[in-house]
Scaffold this motif. Structure first.
Motif, PDB file in Angstrom:
ATOM      1  N   GLN A  74    -118.148 -74.106 -92.498  1.00 27.79           N
ATOM      2  CA  GLN A  74    -118.433 -72.769 -91.180  1.00 27.79           C
ATOM      3  C   GLN A  74    -119.092 -71.851 -91.928  1.00 27.79           C
ATOM      4  N   TYR A  75    -119.514 -70.852 -91.757  1.00 29.33           N
ATOM      5  CA  TYR A  75    -120.017 -69.609 -92.415  1.00 29.33           C
ATOM      6  C   TYR A  75    -119.232 -68.972 -93.598  1.00 29.33           C
ATOM      7  N   THR A  76    -120.515 -69.202 -94.798  1.00 25.70           N
ATOM      8  CA  THR A  76    -119.760 -67.991 -95.659  1.00 25.70           C
ATOM      9  C   THR A  76    -120.424 -66.535 -95.598  1.00 25.70           C
ATOM     10  N   PRO A  77    -119.694 -65.368 -97.024  1.00 24.23           N
ATOM     11  CA  PRO A  77    -120.406 -64.257 -96.326  1.00 24.23           C
ATOM     12  C   PRO A  77    -121.416 -63.991 -96.914  1.00 24.23           C
ATOM     13  N   ALA A  78    -122.523 -63.307 -96.305  1.00 20.92           N
ATOM     14  CA  ALA A  78    -123.578 -63.532 -96.302  1.00 20.92           C
ATOM     15  C   ALA A  78    -124.537 -63.762 -97.848  1.00 20.92           C
ATOM     16  N   LEU A  79    -123.507 -62.682 -98.711  1.00 17.59           N
ATOM     17  CA  LEU A  79    -124.467 -63.490-100.207  1.00 17.59           C
ATOM     18  C   LEU A  79    -124.026 -63.974-100.621  1.00 17.59           C
ATOM     19  N   GLY A  80    -123.032 -65.456 -99.998  1.00 16.04           N
ATOM     20  CA  GLY A  80    -122.784 -66.356-100.409  1.00 16.04           C
ATOM     21  C   GLY A  80    -121.137 -66.728-100.863  1.00 16.04           C
ATOM     22  N   LEU A  81    -120.204 -67.870-100.985  1.00 15.08           N
ATOM     23  CA  LEU A  81    -118.851 -68.156-102.107  1.00 15.08           C
ATOM     24  C   LEU A  81    -118.981 -67.058-102.851  1.00 15.08           C
ATOM     25  N   PRO A  82    -117.732 -66.659-102.995  1.00 10.26           N
ATOM     26  CA  PRO A  82    -117.689 -66.023-104.136  1.00 10.26           C
ATOM     27  C   PRO A  82    -117.559 -66.584-105.366  1.00 10.26           C
ATOM     28  N   ALA A  83    -117.198 -67.571-105.361  1.00  5.05           N
ATOM     29  CA  ALA A  83    -116.672 -68.482-106.846  1.00  5.05           C
ATOM     30  C   ALA A  83    -117.754 -69.127-106.869  1.00  5.05           C
ATOM     31  N   LEU A  84    -119.240 -69.221-105.822  1.00  2.00           N
ATOM     32  CA  LEU A  84    -120.801 -69.512-106.847  1.00  2.00           C
ATOM     33  C   LEU A  84    -121.025 -68.269-107.310  1.00  2.00           C
ATOM     34  N   ARG A  85    -120.420 -66.752-106.630  1.00  4.78           N
ATOM     35  CA  ARG A  85    -121.447 -66.079-107.277  1.00  4.78           C
ATOM     36  C   ARG A  85    -120.579 -65.800-108.616  1.00  4.78           C
ATOM     37  N   GLU A  86    -119.062 -66.275-108.949  1.00  3.52           N
ATOM     38  CA  GLU A  86    -118.875 -66.175-109.874  1.00  3.52           C
ATOM     39  C   GLU A  86    -119.380 -67.153-111.116  1.00  3.52           C
ATOM     40  N   ALA A  87    -119.378 -68.449-110.599  1.00  2.00           N
ATOM     41  CA  ALA A  87    -120.004 -69.229-111.578  1.00  2.00           C
ATOM     42  C   ALA A  87    -121.562 -69.356-111.939  1.00  2.00           C
ATOM     43  N   ILE A  88    -122.043 -68.450-111.773  1.00  2.00           N
ATOM     44  CA  ILE A  88    -123.553 -68.316-111.879  1.00  2.00           C
ATOM     45  C   ILE A  88    -123.317 -67.305-113.035  1.00  2.00           C
ATOM     46  N   PRO A 105    -122.504 -76.563 -97.195  1.00  2.51           N
ATOM     47  CA  PRO A 105    -121.584 -77.542 -97.866  1.00  2.51           C
ATOM     48  C   PRO A 105    -123.071 -77.537 -99.262  1.00  2.51           C
ATOM     49  N   SER A 106    -124.140 -76.850 -98.644  1.00  2.00           N
ATOM     50  CA  SER A 106    -124.699 -76.515-100.468  1.00  2.00           C
ATOM     51  C   SER A 106    -124.008 -76.037-101.710  1.00  2.00           C
ATOM     52  N   GLN A 107    -123.158 -74.712-101.031  1.00  2.00           N
ATOM     53  CA  GLN A 107    -123.164 -74.445-101.790  1.00  2.00           C
ATOM     54  C   GLN A 107    -121.848 -74.638-102.104  1.00  2.00           C
ATOM     55  N   HIS A 108    -120.662 -75.333-101.879  1.00  2.00           N
ATOM     56  CA  HIS A 108    -119.838 -76.093-102.283  1.00  2.00           C
ATOM     57  C   HIS A 108    -120.298 -77.251-102.551  1.00  2.00           C
ATOM     58  N   ALA A 109    -121.170 -77.911-102.525  1.00  2.00           N
ATOM     59  CA  ALA A 109    -121.610 -79.005-103.684  1.00  2.00           C
ATOM     60  C   ALA A 109    -122.084 -78.031-105.327  1.00  2.00           C
ATOM     61  N   ALA A 110    -122.518 -77.102-105.081  1.00  2.00           N
ATOM     62  CA  ALA A 110    -123.424 -76.188-106.252  1.00  2.00           C
ATOM     63  C   ALA A 110    -122.417 -75.677-106.717  1.00  2.00           C
ATOM     64  N   LEU A 111    -120.893 -75.575-106.721  1.00  2.00           N
ATOM     65  CA  LEU A 111    -119.996 -74.897-107.400  1.00  2.00           C
ATOM     66  C   LEU A 111    -119.425 -76.485-108.852  1.00  2.00           C
ATOM     67  N   ALA A 112    -120.229 -77.614-108.259  1.00  2.00           N
ATOM     68  CA  ALA A 112    -120.192 -78.196-109.393  1.00  2.00           C
ATOM     69  C   ALA A 112    -121.596 -78.691-110.507  1.00  2.00           C
ATOM     70  N   ALA A 113    -122.323 -77.941-109.908  1.00  2.00           N
ATOM     71  CA  ALA A 113    -123.704 -77.340-110.926  1.00  2.00           C
ATOM     72  C   ALA A 113    -123.309 -77.184-112.611  1.00  2.00           C
TER      73      ALA A 113
END
Ligand SMILES: Cc1ncc(COP(=O)(O)O)c(C=O)c1O
Length: 386
Positions: A63-77, A269-277
């Motif tokens: 489903q949609y995430t927040p517009a600026l993206g998954l908080p966990a991915l923003r933290e990972a970056i 799904p791409s954002q969840h995938a990128a958590l493994a990047a």
């Protein structure tokens, strides 16, 4: 009735697409084509990223995430900036986007006023000027060559700046030349832009694909710089359409507002995938592939030079060799098309990168194996009678 918006007249197709279409046609007829025109890694997305995507989709994370993206991915970056560059970037300033393309669209949607001028290097990535135009800004080319390593200098920027100029966009490493800006050079450019109250945007999409040296990030130069990056190239996720942008704090809510309105959110799904990047096992895979890219460059650059192509600036990153082919042809578009027809080598003519002596230049991408590059060089040797 056909009545398109006036801006469309200023926006061009990629010329290389025609070449690619012809290449596919020849392949369908059974010809062996060596693809050196393609600006994307030939490697598949690393397995840990693919697994994370499959798990996310099977787990219903669609489903949609927040517009600026998954908080966990923003933290990972944010963690990545700390561990890779030793720079503190708060996750709150990181916007996840639909590729670097999405980041550039968001940036110009927030910054470009009708008629505002934006400086950028020629040769350069062709979509930049079209994205600026889409948001009613006006691209203004700075002609660059080997004397400045194909990058704008503070003097060139100061010279080109006028009362309508709103900002400067650079890429380091650059497409099509692969040249880098040093920390000091980024800082000097930032100073010129700042002193004119302009906006400074730095495209770092080819970070992680540099050879011998690491590319310095503009995030270390100032928190007023817009830094664009992507999962496309280094992380080899071109088709997943995912990138990010480090946004100057005062503009975060603006970017959020535009992201909400233009795309709702980056692909879930791409954002969840990128958590493994950023996992160590993924980084190991990427480092091995970086070594492979370096081996390709180290083979191809001298081989092309031995054939009469001139590489006038040291390509330190990305996966391109931008060659002066004027000793071999006075029309790079004709050369590209003839090479394709006669020896099955596809490369991108200079015309795709701007108006700065395009007929003298051609770009070879080393997005194919050393074995295939060897075959390509042999064919070129016969073709040029060397
Ligand atoms: C310099 C540069 N910026 C941005 C992009 C866009 O990449 P993406 O939208 O796949 O992240 C490209 C793609 O080739 C590029 O070369």
């Amino acid at each position: 009735m056909y009545r398109p918006a006036a801006r469309l007249a200023d926006i061009a197709h990629f010329h290389v697409v025609e070449l690619l279409t012809r290449a596919r046609q020849l392949e369908a007829e059974g010809r062996d084509i060596i693809h050196m025109e393609v600006g994307e890694p030939d490697f598949p997305t690393p397995a840990p990223i693919v697994r994370a995507a499959v798990d996310a989709i099977q787990g219903g994370k669609t489903q949609y995430t927040p517009a600026l993206g998954l908080p966990a991915l923003r933290e990972a970056i944010a963690d990545f900036y700390q561990s890779r560059y030793g720079v503190t970037v708060p996750a709150s300033r990181i916007a996840i986007t639909n590729g670097a393309s999405g980041a550039l669209c968001l940036a110009f949607s927030c910054l470009a006023d009708p008629g505002s001028e934006w400086l950028l290097a020629d040769p350069g990535y062709p979509c930049n000027r079209h994205i600026m135009r889409t948001f009613e800004g006006r691209p203004r080319s700075i002609l660059v060559g080997p004397e400045s390593n194909y990058q704008p200098t503070p003097a060139l920027v100061a010279d080109a700046w006028n009362e309508r100029t709103a900002g400067l966009l650079v890429a380091s490493p650059a497409n099509p030349t692969g040249t880098l800006l040093s920390h000091t050079e980024i800082a000097a450019l930032a100073e010129v832009v700042r002193s004119r109250q302009g906006h400074f945007l730095v495209d770092e999409i080819y970070h992680g694909l540099t050879y011998e040296i690491d590319a310095p990030t503009a995030c270390a130069v100032g928190d007023d710089i817009w830094v664009i990056n992507s999962f496309s190239k280094h992380f080899q996720m071109t088709g997943w359409r995912l990138g990010w942008m480090v946004v100057p704090e005062p503009y975060v809510r603006d970017v959020e507002k535009m992201a909400q309105n233009l795309t709702l959110c980056p692909t879930t799904p791409s954002q969840h995938a990128a958590l493994a990047a950023f996992a160590p096992e993924t980084i190991d895979i990427l480092e091995a592939r970086r070594a492979e890219f370096k081996a390709r460059r180290d083979f191809l650059a001298p081989a092309l030079e031995s054939l009469g192509f001139r590489i006038t600036a040291q390509p330190q990153g990305a996966f391109y060799l931008y060659c002066d082919c004027s000793a071999l042809s006075d029309d790079s578009s004709k050369l590209a098309s003839d090479m394709l027809e006669t020896i099955g080598i596809a490369a991108t003519p200079g015309i795709d990168f701007g108006a700065n002596e395009p007929e003298k230049h051609i770009r070879f991408a080393y997005t194919t194996s050393v074995d295939r590059l060897q075959v390509a060089v042999e064919r070129l040797r016969v073709y040029f009678g060397r």
